[in-house]
Every structure is written in structure tokens, then in C-alpha cells.
Write an enzyme that holds these catalytic residues in place. Structure first.
Site, mmCIF file in Angstrom:
data_model
loop_
_atom_site.group_PDB
_atom_site.id
_atom_site.type_symbol
_atom_site.label_atom_id
_atom_site.label_comp_id
_atom_site.label_asym_id
_atom_site.label_seq_id
_atom_site.Cartn_x
_atom_site.Cartn_y
_atom_site.Cartn_z
ATOM 1 N N SER A 120 43.877 20.044 23.944
ATOM 2 C CA SER A 120 44.396 19.612 22.652
ATOM 3 C C SER A 120 44.041 18.140 22.504
ATOM 4 O O SER A 120 44.529 17.302 23.271
ATOM 5 C CB SER A 120 45.910 19.799 22.582
ATOM 6 O OG SER A 120 46.413 19.252 21.389
ATOM 7 N N ARG A 121 43.173 17.834 21.549
ATOM 8 C CA ARG A 121 42.688 16.455 21.428
ATOM 9 C C ARG A 121 43.730 15.539 20.813
ATOM 10 O O ARG A 121 43.581 14.326 20.835
ATOM 11 C CB ARG A 121 41.387 16.423 20.621
ATOM 12 C CG ARG A 121 40.258 17.176 21.322
ATOM 13 C CD ARG A 121 38.898 16.932 20.677
ATOM 14 N NE ARG A 121 37.903 17.769 21.322
ATOM 15 C CZ ARG A 121 37.486 18.940 20.866
ATOM 16 N NH1 ARG A 121 37.994 19.411 19.750
ATOM 17 N NH2 ARG A 121 36.568 19.642 21.503
ATOM 18 N N VAL A 122 44.780 16.104 20.223
ATOM 19 C CA VAL A 122 45.894 15.273 19.761
ATOM 20 C C VAL A 122 46.770 14.885 20.949
ATOM 21 O O VAL A 122 47.319 13.786 21.010
ATOM 22 C CB VAL A 122 46.701 16.020 18.679
ATOM 23 C CG1 VAL A 122 47.925 15.217 18.272
ATOM 24 C CG2 VAL A 122 45.823 16.281 17.475
ATOM 25 N N ASP A 182 40.435 20.198 16.433
ATOM 26 C CA ASP A 182 41.058 19.156 17.254
ATOM 27 C C ASP A 182 41.413 19.667 18.649
ATOM 28 O O ASP A 182 42.295 19.124 19.303
ATOM 29 C CB ASP A 182 42.339 18.655 16.570
ATOM 30 C CG ASP A 182 42.077 18.176 15.157
ATOM 31 O OD1 ASP A 182 41.097 17.453 14.970
ATOM 32 O OD2 ASP A 182 42.839 18.544 14.247
#
Length: 510
Positions: A364-366, A339
Site C-alpha cells: 500500500s503506497r499510502v 496506489d
């Protein structure tokens, strides 16, 4: 006397007649050949894939290739004494690992043997090392941050509980140090940690364990170890065993952090086993299912729904790049599975900018979902300003004339970089980070000489100790940073920096 003997013989006769020997079927095969870390076995027609086999000397093996005439077995121990013709017993179950609270503070190998000299583990429960990952409907969104204590990560590349964040970079750029700092920062935060060393040098593993003990982190940490000189089969099963240990705690509703150090060695061990077992090679000689072995591992990291206890498993896999090539086969595989990634630059490392996180290549893909609202209020423009500074700094090296606005951006960026520097094993609390970030976004550091920046930043961190408890509680909640709270923090930072500011007319400290 005769009556006593008669009674005794009658009892013996009754016991003999009532005894029924228990017969248990056993399947025994034989070794046909032994090679580096593998064996070929015949005579076990009913064995299943991934089933555990027992070799002489209490050596275990996994049925890896189940062919018509023979079985390719991955050995999980020292195999120097094995030879063709030795008997092999089928155990009837897959590889499992002991789990339970007794493992906390212990050092074990992937099949559950203690390595710390403290005796038996004292646990009876075991779980298979290969388990299906939780279903989509059993998962919840990642919304609670996992504070690493590292300013540049918590501010710009936040990690959430249940996230999979890749750490990658060349050799000796500080990858393990970031994972270690994250483990050390979990003290008092009700997060259990599992550190899995895969094929590392014994001296490196010993150093990590010594650091964990010195810092008191073994109180909430389990260490799973395979060293570089051990058979490749142990390196292959290590991350799966460590994940099963972590999943046991997650399923109890607890938050767990697991570090895989590193999956490059794991991929190489799997490649070695596959080539020895005559599996067809693909790109860079890796077998075709190399993506699958890592995806099924990392898919087990998640945040469970409240109905299942709400536990989480956060994964920090580490991989090693060669010559900064993040487009190689294994790095691109793992980047697509995880992620987000934290990329460590050797150029920054050589300049002494530690941790050597390349903010431009890290993501950070979150995103903000895994960050406290207080951070979002002060870091909204920070990453953009830092990336803009790095581009302008590269341009400025050519000696071009720069206008005042560009010079101001460069000077501000240098102070951002100075504030984001951090020594090893020195995690920073959330209140201290917020105080530094508030001062940065308010340009309070811009009038301070670069040489004085470490002392100035420390002064602001020290001033954060005066932040009242009610403000700290609001910082750690989901509430946004209010104007009143920000003004209080800003005033504390301004007072701390008064002795460092210089008068623009005289150039003397005020």
C-alpha cells in the site's frame, strides 16, 4: 342558436390564427453496415465524439470514430434487428446515467435501466458518464482508513478513503471475495458502496447480489451490471457510469467505495471494439490508448478538500492475471496507475491459506498514513517477521539443519499465518483485530499447538468484547496505543489463552 355557433366559430378561428407550430430540427443519418457490437453510419456531418445516437428499437450508440465520410458507432444494446438503411437520429448530448439517493439498493445497467423488477428509478438528475477528474488543488491527502474487516489487509496493507488499491491474481483465487468482505464491513460506517460487474457470468453476478441481500448490504449499495453475453459497448461504458453514480455521492460530502469487477474484461471489450473499428493494434493487440482509458477512470477516485465537502471515493479495481504473470501488459499498466496492490497467490490458495494474500508482493503506497495509530504500534515489525518467515520456510523445505533461533522464527511465523487466516464473509472488528495483533507481537501464541490456533485466536477475539468502551474509542481515534491500554488488552488475551498453553515439562494443558 345562431349566436352560439357564431361565438364558437369565432373562438376556433382565433385559436387557429394564434397557433404557431413548433419546429425542431432533427439530424437523421443512415446505417451503412452493422457488425458485432458496432455500426457504420453516414449522413451526420455535425456529430461530435462520444455523442449519443438513437437507433430503431430504442437502441443507443456512441459516436466513437468520427471520420470524414462515416461514423463508427459503438452499440449499447441488442443490435440483431438493425440493418443497412435504417435511420439513425442524432440526440445532441453525450452518454449520461441517472444519479441520486433513489439508486441505493437498486440494480441497474450502465445506461440506467433497472434490472431488479422494482419499477422506475424515480430520479430525474443525470450526469455524463465521462467527467474530468478533480484538480490537484481540490484534493486532500488520504489519512482516514477504510477498514476492510480482513486482518491481513488492515494490519499489513492498509487501505485509506480516497485510495486506489488494485486486487489482482489468477482465476479462482478469491479476488471478488476480498471486495465483497470489504463491502460487508462498511455496515454502520457511513460508507456507500457501488459494485460494478463488467462482463461477468450471470450466475456469478446473481451469487454476489444474493450475498449482498442476505447480509443486508444492499441497504447502502448500488449494483451496476453488464453480463458476459451482452454487447461489448455496455461493458466498455459500465465502469464510467458506475463512477459517475459514486461521484454524485462523493460531491455531497459522503464517503464512497467502488469495486470494478473486473477491468480485465473491460480492457478486452475495448480491444474488441477498437479492432472492429479498424483502430491500429499495439502490444498484445490492445490499442495504443488502453492505458489512458484506465488512468482517466481511476484518477476520478480521490479525497476531496474540506472546501468541497470532504467526500471521498475509494476504488478497488480487480484484474485477472494468467499463470501468475503480474508483468503482463494490463497488470503493469494498472499497477502504475494505482496506489498499491493486493496480490493473491494460487499457491497459498491451494494450501488453504485464505485469504490467499501474498504479503511479499502486496503493498500500500499510502502506507501508515491510512492506518489507525493503534495498528502502527503493533504491526511495525509484523510484516518484516512474516516475510522473513516465508523465506526461511522455503529454505527449510530442503531439509537443512536449522539453529534454535531460526526454528523460533519459523514457529512464530506459522502462528502469524494462522492468525491471519479468515473465512469468507466474516469481517473482524477493529477491537478484535488489535487484540489478536497485540497477542501476536507479545509471542503469546508461540506455545500453542498449531492445531489449536483457530480456537485460540477465536478465544482472544471473544475476549476483545470485554475491552471497555473508552479504550475502544481511543483505538478508533488518532491516538497511539498507550502502554496502559496495551497492558489491559494483553492481560485479557493472556487470560483467554491460559487454557491453551501447555506445560513444557509435562506436555499437558495447565
Amino acid at each position: 342558436m345562431m349566436s352560439m355557433f357564431d361565438a364558437l366559430f369565432a373562438d376556433l378561428k382565433q385559436a387557429r390564427e394564434s397557433f404557431e407550430p413548433a419546429l425542431s430540427p432533427r439530424e437523421i443519418g443512415k446505417i451503412t453496415s452493422v457488425a458485432t457490437g458496432i455500426a457504420k453510419v453516414s449522413g451526420l456531418p455535425n456529430v461530435g465524439y462520444d455523442e449519443l445516437l438513437l437507433f430503431p428499437g430504442d437502441i443507443y450508440g456512441i459516436a466513437f470514430n468520427v471520420d470524414e465520410d462515416e461514423i463508427g458507432v459503438v452499440l449499447l444494446g441488442e443490435y440483431w434487428h438493425l440493418q443497412a438503411g435504417d435511420e439513425v437520429e442524432r440526440l445532441g448530448h453525450v452518454v449520461d446515467v441517472p444519479v441520486g439517493d433513489n439508486l441505493i439498493g437498486r440494480i441497474i445497467n450502465p445506461i440506467g435501466k433497472p434490472l431488479d423488477g422494482k419499477g422506475n428509478l424515480g430520479t430525474t438528475e443525470r450526469l455524463p458518464i465521462e467527467r474530468p477528474s478533480p484538480a490537484i488543488m481540490d484534493r486532500s491527502g488520504v489519512s482516514v482508513p477504510l477498514q476492510t474487516g480482513i486482518k491481513v489487509i488492515d494490519a499489513l496493507i492498509p487501505v485509506g478513503r480516497g485510495q486506489r488499491e488494485l486486487i489482482l491474481g489468477d482465476r479462482q483465487t478469491g479476488k471478488t471475495a476480498i471486495a465483497m468482505d470489504t463491502i460487508l464491513n462498511q455496515r454502520g460506517k457511513n460508507v456507500l458502496c457501488v459494485y460494478c460487474a463488467i462482463g461477468q457470468r450471470a450466475s456469478g453476478v446473481a451469487k454476489v447480489i444474493a450475498t449482498l441481500r442476505e447480509q443486508g448490504a444492499m441497504e447502502y449499495t448500488v449494483v451496476v451490471v453488464t453480463e458476459g453475453n451482452e454487447p461489448p459497448g455496455l461493458a466498455y461504458v459500465a465502469p464510467y457510469a458506475a463512477t459517475s453514480i459514486a461521484e454524485y455521492f462523493m460531491e455531497q460530502g459522503r464517503d464512497v467505495l467502488i469495486v470494478y469487477d473486473d477491468l480485465t474484461h473491460h480492457a478486452r471489450a475495448y480491444r474488441e471494439l477498437s479492432l472492429l473499428l479498424r483502430r491500429p493494434p499495439g502490444r498484445e493487440a490492445f490499442p495504443g490508448d488502453i492505458f489512458y482509458i484506465h488512468s482517466r477512470l481511476l484518477e476520478r477516485a480521490t479525497h476531496l478538500s474540506e472546501e468541497l465537502g470532504g467526500g471521498s471515493l475509494t476504488a478497488l479495481p480487480i484484474i485477472e492475471t494468467e499463470a501468475q504473470d503480474i508483468s503482463a501488459y494490463i497488470p503493469t499498466n494498472l499497477i502504475s496507475i494505482t496506489d498499491g496492490q493486493i496480490y493473491l497467490s494460487p499457491a497459498l490458495f491451494e494450501l488453504g491459506i485464505l485469504p490467499a494474500v501474498d504479503v511479499g508482493k502486496s503493498v500500500s503506497r499510502v502506507g501508515g498514513k491510512a492506518q489507525r495509530a493503534a495498528y502502527r504500534g503493533v504491526t511495525v515489525d509484523l510484516k518484516l517477521a512474516y516475510a522473513q518467515f516465508e523465506e526461511l520456510e522455503t529454505f527449510a523445505r530442503f531439509g537443512a539443519r536449522l539453529d534454535d533461533d531460526t526454528l523460533k522464527i519459523i514457529e512464530h511465523g506459522r502462528r502469524i499465518r494462522a492468525c491471519l487466516k479468515q473465512p469468507e464473509f466474516a469481517p473482524v472488528s477493529m477491537a478484535e483485530q488489535i487484540a489478536v495483533l497485540v497477542a501476536l507481537t507479545a509471542d503469546l501464541f508461540d506455545d500453542i499447538e498449531l492445531d489449536n490456533m483457530p480456537a485460540a485466536e477465536q478465544a482472544v477475539r471473544d475476549a476483545a468484547a470485554n475491552i471497555t468502551d473508552d479504550i475502544v474509542e481511543r483505538l478508533e481515534s488518532t491516538d497511539k496505543l498507550s502502554k496502559e491500554d496495551k497492558a489491559v488488552i494483553l492481560e485479557l488475551a493472556r487470560q483467554a489463552l491460559e487454557t491453551f498453553n501447555t506445560d513444557t515439562d509435562s506436555g499437558e494443558p495447565r
